[in-house]
Write a protein that holds these residues in place. Structure first.
Motif, PDB file in Angstrom:
ATOM      1  N   PHE A  14      -0.668  -9.308   8.120  1.00  0.00           N
ATOM      2  CA  PHE A  14      -0.694  -8.978   6.690  1.00  0.00           C
ATOM      3  C   PHE A  14      -1.955  -9.557   6.025  1.00  0.00           C
ATOM      4  O   PHE A  14      -2.132 -10.766   5.944  1.00  0.00           O
ATOM      5  CB  PHE A  14       0.561  -9.553   6.040  1.00  0.00           C
ATOM      6  CG  PHE A  14       0.657  -9.307   4.568  1.00  0.00           C
ATOM      7  CD1 PHE A  14       0.839  -8.024   4.076  1.00  0.00           C
ATOM      8  CD2 PHE A  14       0.580 -10.361   3.664  1.00  0.00           C
ATOM      9  CE1 PHE A  14       0.934  -7.792   2.711  1.00  0.00           C
ATOM     10  CE2 PHE A  14       0.679 -10.140   2.310  1.00  0.00           C
ATOM     11  CZ  PHE A  14       0.859  -8.857   1.831  1.00  0.00           C
ATOM     12  N   THR A  15      -2.819  -8.677   5.553  1.00  0.00           N
ATOM     13  CA  THR A  15      -4.089  -9.120   4.971  1.00  0.00           C
ATOM     14  C   THR A  15      -4.342  -8.391   3.651  1.00  0.00           C
ATOM     15  O   THR A  15      -4.608  -7.188   3.660  1.00  0.00           O
ATOM     16  CB  THR A  15      -5.261  -8.790   5.938  1.00  0.00           C
ATOM     17  OG1 THR A  15      -4.887  -9.198   7.240  1.00  0.00           O
ATOM     18  CG2 THR A  15      -6.553  -9.470   5.519  1.00  0.00           C
ATOM     19  N   PRO A  16      -4.239  -9.096   2.533  1.00  0.00           N
ATOM     20  CA  PRO A  16      -4.596  -8.462   1.266  1.00  0.00           C
ATOM     21  C   PRO A  16      -6.094  -8.130   1.267  1.00  0.00           C
ATOM     22  O   PRO A  16      -6.903  -8.937   1.739  1.00  0.00           O
ATOM     23  CB  PRO A  16      -4.273  -9.542   0.223  1.00  0.00           C
ATOM     24  CG  PRO A  16      -3.364 -10.494   0.915  1.00  0.00           C
ATOM     25  CD  PRO A  16      -3.739 -10.459   2.364  1.00  0.00           C
ATOM     26  N   PRO A  31      11.135   3.329  10.893  1.00  0.00           N
ATOM     27  CA  PRO A  31      10.355   3.925  11.985  1.00  0.00           C
ATOM     28  C   PRO A  31       9.206   3.030  12.473  1.00  0.00           C
ATOM     29  O   PRO A  31       9.048   2.838  13.681  1.00  0.00           O
ATOM     30  CB  PRO A  31       9.818   5.216  11.362  1.00  0.00           C
ATOM     31  CG  PRO A  31      10.853   5.565  10.329  1.00  0.00           C
ATOM     32  CD  PRO A  31      11.352   4.263   9.779  1.00  0.00           C
ATOM     33  N   LEU A  32       8.422   2.449  11.577  1.00  0.00           N
ATOM     34  CA  LEU A  32       7.305   1.623  12.052  1.00  0.00           C
ATOM     35  C   LEU A  32       7.793   0.288  12.606  1.00  0.00           C
ATOM     36  O   LEU A  32       7.252  -0.230  13.588  1.00  0.00           O
ATOM     37  CB  LEU A  32       6.289   1.374  10.937  1.00  0.00           C
ATOM     38  CG  LEU A  32       5.517   2.586  10.418  1.00  0.00           C
ATOM     39  CD1 LEU A  32       4.269   2.154   9.657  1.00  0.00           C
ATOM     40  CD2 LEU A  32       5.118   3.544  11.525  1.00  0.00           C
ATOM     41  N   VAL A  62       7.217  -8.429   2.071  1.00  0.00           N
ATOM     42  CA  VAL A  62       8.536  -7.778   2.137  1.00  0.00           C
ATOM     43  C   VAL A  62       8.463  -6.403   1.452  1.00  0.00           C
ATOM     44  O   VAL A  62       9.015  -5.408   1.946  1.00  0.00           O
ATOM     45  CB  VAL A  62       9.619  -8.674   1.489  1.00  0.00           C
ATOM     46  CG1 VAL A  62      10.948  -7.942   1.369  1.00  0.00           C
ATOM     47  CG2 VAL A  62       9.787  -9.959   2.300  1.00  0.00           C
ATOM     48  N   ALA A  63       7.726  -6.342   0.333  1.00  0.00           N
ATOM     49  CA  ALA A  63       7.590  -5.067  -0.382  1.00  0.00           C
ATOM     50  C   ALA A  63       6.838  -4.055   0.482  1.00  0.00           C
ATOM     51  O   ALA A  63       7.222  -2.876   0.560  1.00  0.00           O
ATOM     52  CB  ALA A  63       6.859  -5.292  -1.709  1.00  0.00           C
ATOM     53  N   LEU A  64       5.793  -4.498   1.161  1.00  0.00           N
ATOM     54  CA  LEU A  64       5.047  -3.575   2.036  1.00  0.00           C
ATOM     55  C   LEU A  64       5.937  -3.080   3.179  1.00  0.00           C
ATOM     56  O   LEU A  64       5.933  -1.903   3.525  1.00  0.00           O
ATOM     57  CB  LEU A  64       3.798  -4.261   2.589  1.00  0.00           C
ATOM     58  CG  LEU A  64       2.934  -3.382   3.489  1.00  0.00           C
ATOM     59  CD1 LEU A  64       1.441  -3.686   3.263  1.00  0.00           C
ATOM     60  CD2 LEU A  64       3.237  -3.540   4.964  1.00  0.00           C
ATOM     61  N   CYS A  65       6.733  -4.010   3.736  1.00  0.00           N
ATOM     62  CA  CYS A  65       7.615  -3.628   4.858  1.00  0.00           C
ATOM     63  C   CYS A  65       8.585  -2.530   4.433  1.00  0.00           C
ATOM     64  O   CYS A  65       8.908  -1.639   5.219  1.00  0.00           O
ATOM     65  CB  CYS A  65       8.385  -4.845   5.369  1.00  0.00           C
ATOM     66  SG  CYS A  65       7.354  -5.905   6.360  1.00  0.00           S
ATOM     67  N   LYS A  66       9.034  -2.610   3.205  1.00  0.00           N
ATOM     68  CA  LYS A  66       9.970  -1.584   2.710  1.00  0.00           C
ATOM     69  C   LYS A  66       9.208  -0.283   2.459  1.00  0.00           C
ATOM     70  O   LYS A  66       9.624   0.803   2.883  1.00  0.00           O
ATOM     71  CB  LYS A  66      10.593  -2.132   1.412  1.00  0.00           C
ATOM     72  CG  LYS A  66      11.419  -1.175   0.660  1.00  0.00           C
ATOM     73  CD  LYS A  66      12.853  -1.644   0.551  1.00  0.00           C
ATOM     74  CE  LYS A  66      13.739  -0.497   0.195  1.00  0.00           C
ATOM     75  NZ  LYS A  66      13.753  -0.203  -1.214  1.00  0.00           N
ATOM     76  N   ARG A  67       8.057  -0.410   1.766  1.00  0.00           N
ATOM     77  CA  ARG A  67       7.295   0.777   1.351  1.00  0.00           C
ATOM     78  C   ARG A  67       6.803   1.573   2.550  1.00  0.00           C
ATOM     79  O   ARG A  67       6.757   2.792   2.517  1.00  0.00           O
ATOM     80  CB  ARG A  67       6.105   0.284   0.524  1.00  0.00           C
ATOM     81  CG  ARG A  67       5.295   1.350  -0.137  1.00  0.00           C
ATOM     82  CD  ARG A  67       4.311   0.800  -1.162  1.00  0.00           C
ATOM     83  NE  ARG A  67       3.233   0.025  -0.590  1.00  0.00           N
ATOM     84  CZ  ARG A  67       3.056  -1.274  -0.761  1.00  0.00           C
ATOM     85  NH1 ARG A  67       3.904  -1.966  -1.491  1.00  0.00           N
ATOM     86  NH2 ARG A  67       2.041  -1.910  -0.212  1.00  0.00           N
ATOM     87  N   ARG A  68       6.434   0.886   3.617  1.00  0.00           N
ATOM     88  CA  ARG A  68       5.848   1.584   4.763  1.00  0.00           C
ATOM     89  C   ARG A  68       6.836   1.809   5.898  1.00  0.00           C
ATOM     90  O   ARG A  68       6.466   2.247   6.982  1.00  0.00           O
ATOM     91  CB  ARG A  68       4.632   0.801   5.285  1.00  0.00           C
ATOM     92  CG  ARG A  68       3.424   0.926   4.402  1.00  0.00           C
ATOM     93  CD  ARG A  68       2.868   2.357   4.407  1.00  0.00           C
ATOM     94  NE  ARG A  68       1.855   2.525   3.398  1.00  0.00           N
ATOM     95  CZ  ARG A  68       1.845   3.486   2.482  1.00  0.00           C
ATOM     96  NH1 ARG A  68       2.812   4.384   2.458  1.00  0.00           N
ATOM     97  NH2 ARG A  68       0.874   3.567   1.603  1.00  0.00           N
ATOM     98  N   GLY A  69       8.107   1.467   5.668  1.00  0.00           N
ATOM     99  CA  GLY A  69       9.113   1.791   6.691  1.00  0.00           C
ATOM    100  C   GLY A  69       9.134   0.848   7.869  1.00  0.00           C
ATOM    101  O   GLY A  69       9.411   1.263   8.996  1.00  0.00           O
TER     102      GLY A  69
END
Ligand code: GAP
Length: 556
Positions: free
Chosen positions: A440-442, A48-49, A21-28
């Motif tokens: 999603f892959t750490p 946008p993404l 969820v944090a990545l989704c916010k950070r990367r738009g």
């Protein structure tokens, strides 16, 4: 639980939803709706993404199901036509479809915290160390003790994740075997083994608490919010449709509903399509669009929201062929999700129990769900798409309520009949979530990028990026020319800012499969560096071959 390993430690590759969820916010990709007003529960905005990702999923579905549909069991291509109907239809639509009467969830309130939940998602957790685990199945069935805790969940995996997050409940305990199965399976009690710090072993049992039990003894059941007894109300039916008013007055005569499924817009236009498009049964009508449900407990990011999008086909066929088409669509739909990047291990088909069926589905051969193993349902699965046998329920109902003649005239058989309907109904928003979870892959081992989103190239919001290594020495000009050439066909990003490592990391998190870098060697021999997202491997390629390289890998 900090000193203890989480459940399924040996085989739990569940990804962290918080990090995703944090990545989704950070990367738009996805933002909470109305964020500056602290959000509005159950609503989400696509950045946008996320918009590009959703459009790619939507376009792939439309292309593969409508423009270029699969061949049927006899090898002939199917005939599927698209419509785009109004969100608000005549209110009688929803009386005929059964939604006014039957589209309800049983709702329970916690009178102290004022929170609400769905009674059919209340899971009891019984925790026993030492003396309780040996209870016989009959004793468990009788449930003479009340649950130690209740949880809101619709799958065993979701319940297990909630338990693990509940430090108060599980602090000294360690779950040593995973919960398996589905909470709605006929064998409803799910068991996992536990151990306390002294090595005493016991069990946790999970069971979906029947709605009738809550109705008959609400004061015997602890609230899922506070664990207090005596604060729950009896379940009340709550209709999920959003109501609004059409026109200037807001009386009962002007009530209308936001559609809770796109399907009804198809049934209302079935006759129009038949009369205008020269199709013959069997054929399909498809629609993609928004649907609205006033969900009692929206949760798990965009999994269950109050505004979402569906991709639905209503497949009209002769009644005697319904079973054949039902099996056909189950197969086609599961394979389609695989073709756009969901892995086999994360997909399963599950047939509904009779008590789960929607009001329109046929008892006995009603509905298969295509399920995906989301991180919050792990190791279980959650619904991604339903394939239902709706019989002739909807057409019959609309004929009765509207008076319009909706039977099909079969010229070959010289007979009028209501076609049966097989409905593959997929969530577009839920599909986006499945793609995000799968990708999603750490990557702790990778320098620069903490995460890679390894989308299937057909789904990637940005298909390639073009970078000048430095913003001088003629590199930006060459890069700009390559970018201008590629953007006619592909979703390309041009970026000159920051170090090349940071630019690659940005593209990894955005899920861009290929990057091309213009460097000093380009100026000497016309080759560029290409970098592959999933391996971070780099190689050189002639600048003239970049378009062909992408065409090979992405198409176009
Ligand atoms: N016309 C049939 C129908 O609407 P459904 O199982 O209620 O069936 C179909 O919904 C799909 O729509 C689900 O499989 C899911 O992917 C999606 N869906 C349903 N409710 C949703 C919600 N509240 N949020 C996001 N997606 C939802």
């Amino acid at each position: 639980m900090s000193q203890n390993p989480p459940a399924d430690t040996t085989d739990n590759p569940a990804k962290s939803m918080d990090e995703l969820v944090a990545l989704c916010k950070r990367r738009g990709f996805i933002f909470p709706a109305s964020e500056i007003y602290d959000g509005i529960n159950g609503f989400w905005d696509y950045g946008p993404l996320g918009t590009e990702l959703k459009n790619n999923l939507r376009d792939a579905w439309w292309n593969d199901m409508v423009k270029s549909p699969p061949a049927g069991p006899d090898g002939e291509p199917l005939s599927i036509l698209g419509v785009d109907s109004a969100i608000i239809q005549h209110p009688k639509t929803w009386a005929a479809s059964g939604h006014v009467e039957g589209f309800n969830d049983p709702m329970v309130d916690d009178t102290e915290t004022k929170q609400r939940f769905r009674a059919d998602q209340l899971v009891g957790a019984w925790i026993g160390i030492g003396d309780r685990p040996e209870l016989s199945a009959e004793e468990r069935e009788e449930r003479f003790f009340s649950p130690d805790r209740t949880i809101i969940a619709s799958t065993a995996g979701e319940a297990a994740q909630t338990l693990l997050d509940d430090k108060k409940l599980l602090k000294p305990l360690r779950i040593t075997s995973p919960f398996r199965g589905h909470l709605r399976d006929p064998k409803r009690i799910l068991i996992a083994d536990i151990e306390d710090p002294n090595g005493n072993r016991g069990q946790i049992q999970l069971e979906l608490i029947p709605v009738d039990d809550i109705r008959n003894q609400p004061d015997q059941i602890p609230s899922p919010y506070s664990s207090k007894m005596g604060v729950l109300t009896e379940p009340r039916q709550f209709n999920l449709m959003f109501r609004t008013f059409v026109g200037a007055t807001s009386g009962e005569d002007n009530v209308a509903y936001l559609r809770p499924e796109t399907a009804q817009g198809i049934f209302l236009n079935y006759k129009n399509v038949l009369d205008t498009m020269r199709v013959k049964v069997p054929f399909g009508i498809a629609q993609i669009g928004k649907a609205f449900r006033n969900e009692v407990t929206p949760r798990n990011f965009i999994f269950r929201s109050r505004e979402f999008e569906q991709m639905e086909i209503e497949w009209f066929c002769p009644p005697e062929d319904a079973r054949k088409w039902y099996e056909f669509w189950c197969e086609v739909r599961k394979n389609w999700w695989k073709s756009i990047g969901l892995t086999d291990a994360n997909l399963q088909m599950r047939e509904h129990e009779n008590d789960e069926l929607a009001h329109y589905a046929k008892q006995g051969c009603g509905c298969f769900d295509v399920e995906y193993r989301f991180p919050f349902t792990y190791p279980g699965y959650g619904e991604l798409e339903g394939v239902a046998d709706r019989t002739d329920f909807d057409l019959r109902q609309h004929e009765e309520y509207s008076g319009a003649k909706l039977k099909y005239f079969d010229q070959e058989r010289n007979e009028h009949y209501f076609p049966y309907v097989i409905e593959p109904s997929a969530g577009l928003s839920r599909g986006v979530l499945a793609l995000l979870c799968e990708a999603f892959t750490p990557t702790p081992e990778r320098k620069g990028s903490k995460y890679v989103m390894n989308f299937h190239p057909r789904m990637a919001p940005i298909q390639c990026a073009v970078f000048p290594l430095v913003n001088k020495d003629g590199m930006p000009e060459v890069a700009r020319k390559l970018y201008d050439d590629l953007r006619r066909k592909y979703a390309v990003q041009f970026d000159v800012k920051q170090s090349i490592g940071k630019r690659y990391a940005r593209m990894d998190e955005g899920g861009t499969p290929y990057c091309f870098t213009i460097d000093s060697e380009t100026l000497e021999n016309n080759t560029v560096t290409w970098r592959e997202r999933d391996t971070a491997a780099q190689d050189r390629i002639s600048i003239d071959r970049v378009a062909a390289f992408l065409a090979d890998r992405i198409g176009g």
